[in-house]
Structure formats: structure tokens, C-alpha cells
Design a protein around this motif. Structure first.
Motif, short mmCIF file in Angstrom:
data_model
loop_
_atom_site.label_atom_id
_atom_site.label_comp_id
_atom_site.label_asym_id
_atom_site.label_seq_id
_atom_site.Cartn_x
_atom_site.Cartn_y
_atom_site.Cartn_z
N ALA A 89 48.92 -39.52 62.51
CA ALA A 89 49.99 -40.48 62.83
C ALA A 89 49.76 -41.81 62.10
O ALA A 89 50.70 -42.41 61.58
CB ALA A 89 50.03 -40.71 64.34
N ILE A 90 48.48 -42.23 62.09
CA ILE A 90 48.16 -43.49 61.40
C ILE A 90 48.42 -43.34 59.91
O ILE A 90 49.00 -44.23 59.27
CB ILE A 90 46.69 -43.87 61.66
CG1 ILE A 90 46.49 -44.26 63.12
CG2 ILE A 90 46.28 -45.02 60.73
CD1 ILE A 90 45.04 -44.47 63.51
N ALA A 91 48.03 -42.21 59.34
CA ALA A 91 48.24 -41.98 57.91
C ALA A 91 49.73 -41.99 57.57
O ALA A 91 50.15 -42.57 56.57
CB ALA A 91 47.61 -40.67 57.48
N ILE A 92 50.52 -41.33 58.42
CA ILE A 92 51.97 -41.30 58.20
C ILE A 92 52.56 -42.70 58.31
O ILE A 92 53.40 -43.12 57.50
CB ILE A 92 52.64 -40.34 59.19
CG1 ILE A 92 52.23 -38.90 58.89
CG2 ILE A 92 54.17 -40.49 59.14
CD1 ILE A 92 52.73 -37.90 59.91
N LEU A 98 51.67 -44.65 55.25
CA LEU A 98 52.47 -44.18 54.12
C LEU A 98 53.90 -44.72 54.20
O LEU A 98 54.45 -45.20 53.20
CB LEU A 98 52.48 -42.66 54.09
CG LEU A 98 53.30 -42.00 52.96
CD1 LEU A 98 52.73 -42.43 51.59
CD2 LEU A 98 53.28 -40.48 53.09
N VAL A 99 54.48 -44.63 55.42
CA VAL A 99 55.84 -45.15 55.60
C VAL A 99 55.87 -46.66 55.32
O VAL A 99 56.78 -47.17 54.67
CB VAL A 99 56.35 -44.86 57.02
CG1 VAL A 99 57.64 -45.63 57.30
CG2 VAL A 99 56.56 -43.37 57.20
N GLY A 100 54.84 -47.37 55.80
CA GLY A 100 54.76 -48.81 55.56
C GLY A 100 54.70 -49.15 54.08
O GLY A 100 55.36 -50.08 53.60
N VAL A 101 53.90 -48.37 53.34
CA VAL A 101 53.77 -48.59 51.89
C VAL A 101 55.10 -48.34 51.19
O VAL A 101 55.52 -49.11 50.32
CB VAL A 101 52.67 -47.69 51.31
CG1 VAL A 101 52.71 -47.70 49.79
CG2 VAL A 101 51.30 -48.12 51.81
#
Length: 416
Positions: free
Chosen positions: A6-9, A12-15
Motif C-alpha cells: 500500500a505504501i509503495a502504491i 508511486l501514485v504521489g510521484v
């Protein structure tokens, strides 16, 4: 395992979101280039009514346009506009005095938007005030974004049809950059319709490079002239490429706090437009604040132009020599006038003129030439240089009161 996914997603969405926001923001910041050959909309091309195959662009005869000054809040009725009118010679209308072929004194002016007197009405130009003072018509052949080179080419084309006793060439210091330009987009990002001729200096002689655009429709395929434009426009290598944004866009956007500030102010302007009124609880004039932010981002360009006077003054000097020679051939008095853009005025108030003692050297070199350094002749109220310029609208051009003062200075040249 799930929290890490969830953190990785989320990261990624933030980037992705940051990259998208950065890309959109950079596209709206005037000091950043985002692509070399932007697509030119056919509708925009149709509106380009001033296209001229010889000069690049030129005010057309017998036109009248009204421009919103921006002197109103979002959603409010437009309160003020300025009117630009041209006569059958393509000169801006001079309400104070009609043309008179039998006049004892005749005067014409050529140059850039400061000569045209953008952002003020026809009866607020310095030519109008000169006409009142000298009791004669004063021709106004200024062209927006013109360099000294285009001003002289327009003079040489127009003068046989409108000969005058005095010819004033009025330009800003940005002419040092404009005379090195073929496609304005390489130095003024987004100015994609402005393709022009220029001169080079070969063994001390001026050599003319014609514009590669013969028909307005050719502007739709400028990329086919890419090699020509890159090779002959000085700014491609020295200004455009160093300022061309590339991925990741977030790096280019976040590396300068002024870019972020400009983007936030742009967002404020957009929100007020959508609301149709000021944002509740925020007492900020977003337009004025954004203009000042843009001026701060202009500082590197001013320093760039300052360096150009060190490296390319001989070309500028040769163009002045061409003006003086043409005056001798046609027996008129040549007067060269340097005026100040707002972005230079604030910089030069601290450091002195970016062109140094250029006008003094021109005086020494050309006995027949009269020169006027307007920065030395205008006295801003309370030493505030911004008081010399229009308050709202695009900003950066002289106010009616300043134009009246300019007219007084230039009329004294004729009196003397």
C-alpha cells in the motif's frame, strides 16, 4: 506485506501526480521551455493578421483593435480597454495632428512596442504628445517585439512613401538579443509565430539572412527548417537548450522556489476566475503578485542580455551605422533613443545600464547622430521606477504620464 504494498502504491501514485503537476506548471511558466517545436493551432495562425513575409510581422493599415487592460476583478465587467488604430500608411493614428504634405516640419518614429506605445490609447502615445508640442503630425511605425534590425528594415521600406525631416528609432535594450534572433521561441519561449530576418557581421560588413518563412502557412511546419533555425539563431545553443525542461519534470519545477510561487499564484488566478470573485479570506492581488514573480524570474535573462552587449556590440553598432548612412542618403536627421523596459529598470537601478556607456560611444563615433538615453532623462516619483509604467494589464510599458515626459524630451531634440 500488505502495508508495504500500500505504501509503495501510494508513493508511486504521489510521484506520478507530482510529475504531472510539475509538467503542467512548467508549461505555464514563461521562463521555462518545455518543447522545441510546439504544435501551432490553425485557429491561432488565422488570428496572426500581422504576418509579413519580409519583416516577419508588421502592423497592418486601417485597423482598429481594442485590448482589455485587465483593470477589473474576475467576473466583473471589463471597465477599461485601450484602442490601437492605424492609418492607411500602417502608422498608429496620431489624433493631435493630421498628415500635411506641406508642413514645415515632419517627424516619424520607428522601433519596438515602446515606440508603438502598447497598453495606452491612441491619444496617450508619446507621438500624440509630440504632435501637440511641435504642431505637426508624428508618424508611429513601432512594431511589437521588433529588434533594431526590423525597425531599420521597416524604415527603409516605408520612408520613400512617408519621408520626414527627423526620424527617431526607439528601442529597448532587449534589441541586443532580438538582432541575434531568427525564431523568437528560442529566446522568448512560446512566441512560436515570430520568425524574422536578421543580419550577421562578416568581415565588418552586414550580411542579411532572409526569413525562411515565405507564406504564413509555412509556420505550420517549422520543424522542416530545424537545421536552418538552429544554425542561424544565436539563442538556440546559448539560451534555449540550457532552459529546455526534461524528465523528470519535478526536478526542474522544484529546483527554484520562484517557479513554485508563480505556479501557486497562477492557481489563485484560476480559482478566482472560476468563482467569479476574490477568494474569501485571502487578501492577495494575484495578478500583481504574479507580474512581480515573473519579473524576478526575468533577472537571468537581463544578465544574459548584459553579456550580449559585451560580446555582440559590434553588430549593434553596425546597424546604427546603417541607420546613419541611410539618413545621409535621404537627408534627414537620425535620432537613436534607448528606452527602458520595467525588467531592466529594476535591475539597472541597482547596477547601472546593461549597455554601459554605449550611447556615449555612438555619439563619439557618428557626428550626424543624435542620441537620447531615456533612463537618464526620466525621474520616477519617489525614486520608484514602477511609477513610470502602466499599473495593470500586461505590465512593463510606459504610462500616459511617462509618454508625455518622453515627448517633451524628444521635442527638445527637434527644438535644439
Amino acid at each position: 506485506m500488505f502495508p508495504f504494498v500500500a505504501i509503495a502504491i501510494a508513493v508511486l501514485v504521489g510521484v506520478v501526480v507530482l510529475e504531472a503537476v510539475s509538467s503542467v506548471s512548467l508549461n505555464r511558466i514563461p521562463s521555462v521551455a518545455t518543447e522545441e517545436f510546439p504544435e501551432i493551432d490553425r485557429e491561432l495562425l488565422e488570428k496572426f493578421s500581422s504576418f509579413d513575409p519580409e519583416l516577419g510581422w508588421c502592423p497592418q493599415p486601417n485597423r482598429e483593435k481594442q485590448k482589455d487592460t485587465g483593470d477589473h476583478l474576475p467576473g466583473e465587467e471589463v471597465r477599461t480597454t485601450v484602442t490601437y488604430s492605424t492609418d492607411d500608411h500602417g502608422s498608429r493614428v496620431c489624433p493631435a495632428a493630421d498628415r500635411d504634405d506641406d508642413a514645415d516640419l515632419t517627424v516619424s518614429t520607428y522601433g519596438d512596442s515602446y515606440c508603438f506605445c502598447r497598453e495606452v490609447d491612441d491619444d496617450e502615445t508619446f507621438q500624440h504628445y509630440m504632435a501637440e508640442r511641435l504642431d505637426t503630425h508624428v508618424g508611429n511605425y513601432g512594431g511589437g517585439n521588433y529588434g533594431l534590425d526590423q525597425a531599420l528594415l521597416r524604415l527603409e521600406r516605408n520612408y520613400p512613401e512617408d519621408p520626414t525631416d527627423y526620424v527617431f528609432v526607439v528601442v529597448t535594450a532587449s534589441s541586443i538579443a532580438r538582432i541575434l534572433s531568427v525564431w523568437k521561441h528560442y529566446q522568448e519561449f512560446g512566441n512560436v509565430l515570430a520568425v524574422k530576418p536578421r543580419f550577421t557581421l562578416e568581415d565588418g560588413d552586414l550580411e542579411r539572412i532572409e526569413s525562411p518563412v515565405d507564406e504564413k502557412s509555412d509556420l505550420l511546419d517549422l520543424e522542416s527548417n530545424a537545421d536552418f533555425l538552429r544554425e542561424r539563431d544565436f539563442h538556440y545553443e546559448h539560451w534555449f537548450r540550457p532552459h529546455l525542461a526534461s524528465r523528470p519534470y519535478a526536478t526542474d519545477f522544484l529546483d527554484d522556489a520562484e517557479k513554485v510561487r508563480y505556479a501557486l499564484l497562477e492557481a489563485g488566478i484560476e480559482i478566482e476566475k472560476r468563482l467569479g470573485r476574490p477568494i474569501p479570506g485571502i487578501d492577495v492581488d494575484f495578478d500583481r503578485a504574479q507580474t512581480r514573480s515573473a519579473l524576478r524570474m526575468e533577472r537571468p535573462r537581463v544578465r544574459y542580455h548584459e553579456r550580449l552587449f559585451d560580446t555582440h556590440e559590434p553588430l549593434f553598432d553596425a546597424l546604427i551605422g546603417r541607420f546613419v548612412d541611410y539618413a545621409a542618403e535621404n537627408e534627414f536627421v537620425p535620432v537613436f533613443v534607448m528606452v527602458q523596459q520595467l525588467r531592466y529598470a529594476k535591475y539597472e537601478a541597482e547596477r547601472g545600464p546593461i549597455y554601459g556607456d554605449l550611447l556615449d560611444r555612438l555619439d563619439d563615433r557618428y557626428d550626424a547622430l543624435e542620441t537620447v538615453d531615456m533612463a537618464r532623462r526620466l525621474s520616477p516619483a519617489d525614486e520608484d521606477v514602477e511609477s513610470l509604467y502602466v499599473d495593470r494589464g500586461e505590465g512593463g510599458h510606459y504610462s500616459p504620464a511617462t509618454n508625455r515626459a518622453v515627448a517633451e524630451v524628444l521635442s527638445e531634440v527637434v527644438d535644439e
